[in-house]
Motif scaffolding. Sequence first.
Motif, PDB file in Angstrom:
ATOM      1  N   PHE A 272     -25.244   6.591  99.671  1.00  0.00           N
ATOM      2  CA  PHE A 272     -25.252   8.059  99.642  1.00  0.00           C
ATOM      3  C   PHE A 272     -24.681   8.561  98.321  1.00  0.00           C
ATOM      4  O   PHE A 272     -23.900   7.870  97.651  1.00  0.00           O
ATOM      5  CB  PHE A 272     -24.421   8.617 100.818  1.00  0.00           C
ATOM      6  CG  PHE A 272     -25.132   8.522 102.134  1.00  0.00           C
ATOM      7  CD1 PHE A 272     -26.076   9.464 102.502  1.00  0.00           C
ATOM      8  CD2 PHE A 272     -24.870   7.463 103.013  1.00  0.00           C
ATOM      9  CE1 PHE A 272     -26.747   9.371 103.713  1.00  0.00           C
ATOM     10  CE2 PHE A 272     -25.536   7.362 104.225  1.00  0.00           C
ATOM     11  CZ  PHE A 272     -26.473   8.321 104.580  1.00  0.00           C
ATOM     12  N   LYS A 273     -25.080   9.813  97.989  1.00  0.00           N
ATOM     13  CA  LYS A 273     -24.596  10.457  96.753  1.00  0.00           C
ATOM     14  C   LYS A 273     -23.856  11.734  97.121  1.00  0.00           C
ATOM     15  O   LYS A 273     -23.949  12.202  98.249  1.00  0.00           O
ATOM     16  CB  LYS A 273     -25.775  10.826  95.854  1.00  0.00           C
ATOM     17  CG  LYS A 273     -26.557   9.634  95.366  1.00  0.00           C
ATOM     18  CD  LYS A 273     -27.693  10.056  94.458  1.00  0.00           C
ATOM     19  CE  LYS A 273     -28.694  10.943  95.161  1.00  0.00           C
ATOM     20  NZ  LYS A 273     -29.973  11.119  94.574  1.00  0.00           N
ATOM     21  N   ASP A 274     -23.212  12.348  96.141  1.00  0.00           N
ATOM     22  CA  ASP A 274     -22.528  13.652  96.326  1.00  0.00           C
ATOM     23  C   ASP A 274     -21.670  13.647  97.601  1.00  0.00           C
ATOM     24  O   ASP A 274     -21.777  14.549  98.442  1.00  0.00           O
ATOM     25  CB  ASP A 274     -23.526  14.814  96.445  1.00  0.00           C
ATOM     26  CG  ASP A 274     -24.597  14.768  95.380  1.00  0.00           C
ATOM     27  OD1 ASP A 274     -24.263  14.407  94.242  1.00  0.00           O
ATOM     28  OD2 ASP A 274     -25.763  15.080  95.692  1.00  0.00           O
ATOM     29  N   ILE A 275     -20.856  12.611  97.730  1.00  0.00           N
ATOM     30  CA  ILE A 275     -20.064  12.450  98.976  1.00  0.00           C
ATOM     31  C   ILE A 275     -18.859  13.373  98.925  1.00  0.00           C
ATOM     32  O   ILE A 275     -18.045  13.291  97.997  1.00  0.00           O
ATOM     33  CB  ILE A 275     -19.604  10.974  99.089  1.00  0.00           C
ATOM     34  CG1 ILE A 275     -20.834  10.067  99.118  1.00  0.00           C
ATOM     35  CG2 ILE A 275     -18.709  10.756 100.303  1.00  0.00           C
ATOM     36  CD1 ILE A 275     -20.575   8.639  98.702  1.00  0.00           C
ATOM     37  N   LYS A 276     -18.766  14.265  99.915  1.00  0.00           N
ATOM     38  CA  LYS A 276     -17.649  15.222  99.912  1.00  0.00           C
ATOM     39  C   LYS A 276     -16.951  15.224 101.258  1.00  0.00           C
ATOM     40  O   LYS A 276     -17.603  15.341 102.303  1.00  0.00           O
ATOM     41  CB  LYS A 276     -18.164  16.646  99.656  1.00  0.00           C
ATOM     42  CG  LYS A 276     -18.601  16.893  98.234  1.00  0.00           C
ATOM     43  CD  LYS A 276     -18.923  18.368  98.058  1.00  0.00           C
ATOM     44  CE  LYS A 276     -20.245  18.596  97.460  1.00  0.00           C
ATOM     45  NZ  LYS A 276     -21.466  18.667  97.924  1.00  0.00           N
ATOM     46  N   LEU A 277     -15.628  15.133 101.207  1.00  0.00           N
ATOM     47  CA  LEU A 277     -14.821  15.351 102.415  1.00  0.00           C
ATOM     48  C   LEU A 277     -14.638  16.861 102.522  1.00  0.00           C
ATOM     49  O   LEU A 277     -14.068  17.482 101.625  1.00  0.00           O
ATOM     50  CB  LEU A 277     -13.455  14.657 102.251  1.00  0.00           C
ATOM     51  CG  LEU A 277     -12.401  15.021 103.298  1.00  0.00           C
ATOM     52  CD1 LEU A 277     -12.802  14.559 104.686  1.00  0.00           C
ATOM     53  CD2 LEU A 277     -11.044  14.410 102.922  1.00  0.00           C
ATOM     54  N   VAL A 278     -15.115  17.463 103.589  1.00  0.00           N
ATOM     55  CA  VAL A 278     -15.069  18.929 103.651  1.00  0.00           C
ATOM     56  C   VAL A 278     -14.112  19.460 104.707  1.00  0.00           C
ATOM     57  O   VAL A 278     -13.772  20.636 104.705  1.00  0.00           O
ATOM     58  CB  VAL A 278     -16.476  19.553 103.870  1.00  0.00           C
ATOM     59  CG1 VAL A 278     -17.385  19.249 102.699  1.00  0.00           C
ATOM     60  CG2 VAL A 278     -17.103  19.085 105.180  1.00  0.00           C
ATOM     61  N   ALA A 321     -12.407  13.749 110.502  1.00  0.00           N
ATOM     62  CA  ALA A 321     -12.853  14.178 109.171  1.00  0.00           C
ATOM     63  C   ALA A 321     -14.342  14.490 109.221  1.00  0.00           C
ATOM     64  O   ALA A 321     -15.095  13.870 109.968  1.00  0.00           O
ATOM     65  CB  ALA A 321     -12.614  13.069 108.155  1.00  0.00           C
ATOM     66  N   THR A 322     -14.745  15.480 108.414  1.00  0.00           N
ATOM     67  CA  THR A 322     -16.179  15.747 108.229  1.00  0.00           C
ATOM     68  C   THR A 322     -16.531  15.472 106.774  1.00  0.00           C
ATOM     69  O   THR A 322     -15.869  15.995 105.858  1.00  0.00           O
ATOM     70  CB  THR A 322     -16.513  17.212 108.570  1.00  0.00           C
ATOM     71  OG1 THR A 322     -16.066  17.470 109.901  1.00  0.00           O
ATOM     72  CG2 THR A 322     -18.013  17.473 108.471  1.00  0.00           C
ATOM     73  N   PHE A 323     -17.561  14.655 106.584  1.00  0.00           N
ATOM     74  CA  PHE A 323     -18.105  14.377 105.256  1.00  0.00           C
ATOM     75  C   PHE A 323     -19.525  14.924 105.171  1.00  0.00           C
ATOM     76  O   PHE A 323     -20.269  14.895 106.157  1.00  0.00           O
ATOM     77  CB  PHE A 323     -18.179  12.860 104.994  1.00  0.00           C
ATOM     78  CG  PHE A 323     -16.880  12.244 104.566  1.00  0.00           C
ATOM     79  CD1 PHE A 323     -15.903  11.919 105.488  1.00  0.00           C
ATOM     80  CD2 PHE A 323     -16.628  11.989 103.219  1.00  0.00           C
ATOM     81  CE1 PHE A 323     -14.703  11.353 105.102  1.00  0.00           C
ATOM     82  CE2 PHE A 323     -15.428  11.412 102.813  1.00  0.00           C
ATOM     83  CZ  PHE A 323     -14.462  11.092 103.760  1.00  0.00           C
ATOM     84  N   VAL A 324     -19.874  15.403 103.986  1.00  0.00           N
ATOM     85  CA  VAL A 324     -21.253  15.791 103.711  1.00  0.00           C
ATOM     86  C   VAL A 324     -21.715  14.907 102.551  1.00  0.00           C
ATOM     87  O   VAL A 324     -20.948  14.669 101.609  1.00  0.00           O
ATOM     88  CB  VAL A 324     -21.319  17.294 103.343  1.00  0.00           C
ATOM     89  CG1 VAL A 324     -22.710  17.690 102.900  1.00  0.00           C
ATOM     90  CG2 VAL A 324     -20.895  18.152 104.533  1.00  0.00           C
ATOM     91  N   ALA A 325     -22.930  14.381 102.623  1.00  0.00           N
ATOM     92  CA  ALA A 325     -23.441  13.513 101.561  1.00  0.00           C
ATOM     93  C   ALA A 325     -24.952  13.649 101.471  1.00  0.00           C
ATOM     94  O   ALA A 325     -25.601  14.121 102.401  1.00  0.00           O
ATOM     95  CB  ALA A 325     -23.064  12.061 101.853  1.00  0.00           C
ATOM     96  N   THR A 326     -25.489  13.241 100.332  1.00  0.00           N
ATOM     97  CA  THR A 326     -26.932  13.396 100.106  1.00  0.00           C
ATOM     98  C   THR A 326     -27.596  12.021 100.005  1.00  0.00           C
ATOM     99  O   THR A 326     -27.010  11.092  99.440  1.00  0.00           O
ATOM    100  CB  THR A 326     -27.166  14.138  98.765  1.00  0.00           C
ATOM    101  OG1 THR A 326     -26.360  15.300  98.763  1.00  0.00           O
ATOM    102  CG2 THR A 326     -28.612  14.536  98.556  1.00  0.00           C
ATOM    103  N   LYS A 327     -28.847  11.926 100.494  1.00  0.00           N
ATOM    104  CA  LYS A 327     -29.606  10.688 100.307  1.00  0.00           C
ATOM    105  C   LYS A 327     -30.248  10.720  98.920  1.00  0.00           C
ATOM    106  O   LYS A 327     -30.887  11.709  98.569  1.00  0.00           O
ATOM    107  CB  LYS A 327     -30.692  10.571 101.363  1.00  0.00           C
ATOM    108  CG  LYS A 327     -31.577   9.352 101.156  1.00  0.00           C
ATOM    109  CD  LYS A 327     -32.471   9.119 102.358  1.00  0.00           C
ATOM    110  CE  LYS A 327     -33.445   7.992 102.061  1.00  0.00           C
ATOM    111  NZ  LYS A 327     -34.275   7.685 103.207  1.00  0.00           N
TER     112      LYS A 327
END
Length: 327
Positions: A272-278, A321-327
């Motif tokens: 995954f890319k652009d991995i963010k803990l939000v 925790a919530t993470f958002v990430a891009t394929k």
Amino acid sequence: MDFFKIYQDLFQYMKQGPLNRWLDNLIPQLEQRLLENPHGDLGRWQAALNRLPDIQADNITLTTSAITANKAEALSEAELVQLTSGLMALSPWRKGPFQLFDTYINTEWHSDWKWDRVVPHISSLKNRVVLDVGCGSGYHCWRMLGEGADRVIGIDPNYLFLTQFEAIKKYCGPKSPIHLLPVKMEEVPSNLEAFDTTFSMGVLYHRRSPIDHLLELKSTLRKGGELVLETLVIEGDNEQCLMPEDRYAMMRNVWFIPSCDTLALWLKRAGFKDIKLVDLNRTTTEEQRATEWMTYQSLNSFLDPEDPAKTIEGYPAPLRATFVATK
Ligand SMILES: Nc1ncnc2c1ncn2[C@@H]1O[C@H](C[S@+](CC[C@H]([NH3+])C(=O)[O-])CC(=O)[O-])[C@@H](O)[C@H]1O
């Protein structure tokens, strides 16, 4: 349970798009499973579902804390009794809340609180095709539709949750583009690449192979699609991950609870890319508690009575925790 009937519209849709590969074996598989009686109570749940009164809502709200179906005219006493007793027969209700006419389903979880923490951080769901893995009763699926998703598919292998979902759908949108399929993530064909956003909330720690779960989630997404991952975590650095010796907060099937840094690394290694803990949030006994719709023990019985920062087994209390990430 008539799968042809409940998935009619979904199949029309799937036939046209990239989901069609999933279609080929799905109905026969589901029917075969029904023959094997997937749960001893399924007949009772189905009977309760079939007994629910036919009431046409004239107003549906999918954007407030309770998913709501309303009608200007008051229900008759008989309808109210039939509705409430039918829904009660589908207890325990864990994920919600729902307001069906005068009946408020006060579920174990305030799932609306999780949604409020997650939704400010994700890409708009407008016109997106969305997958919700481990969707429970489907509460969040309705909220996703409320955010403008084009179509929402939830998957969850639990037949009580499927029956609860069908009960809600009867009143909140029998024709809406929202479906729950009783399958596990592992059963979804690989490389579907059909979804714009895939959610996995409260599932990773139930999986014995968490990296495989991340890879499976990735394979559901089109290139550039978004993963929204919510799971239990511990405090610590990227070398830390808790594997409970046996139960965690009385749950039997908990395998891996990583630190946020470890989870970010897992996501990176899964590609995954652009991995963010939000979001990071300690679960409270206000958010998860027993109610008249879920009368079994809940979080306050799973924490150490002397020290609520610990579970009854002595592990750190639930932190999510919530993470958002891009394929
Ligand atoms: N392999 C699997 N594949 C798909 N679903 C699974 C699997 N294993 C378990 N489940 C399902 O995942 C859900 C986990 S609850 C989260 C609900 C919602 N998402 C929430 O975020 O409130 C956990 C929690 O409450 O923490 C259950 O409904 C299981 O049946």
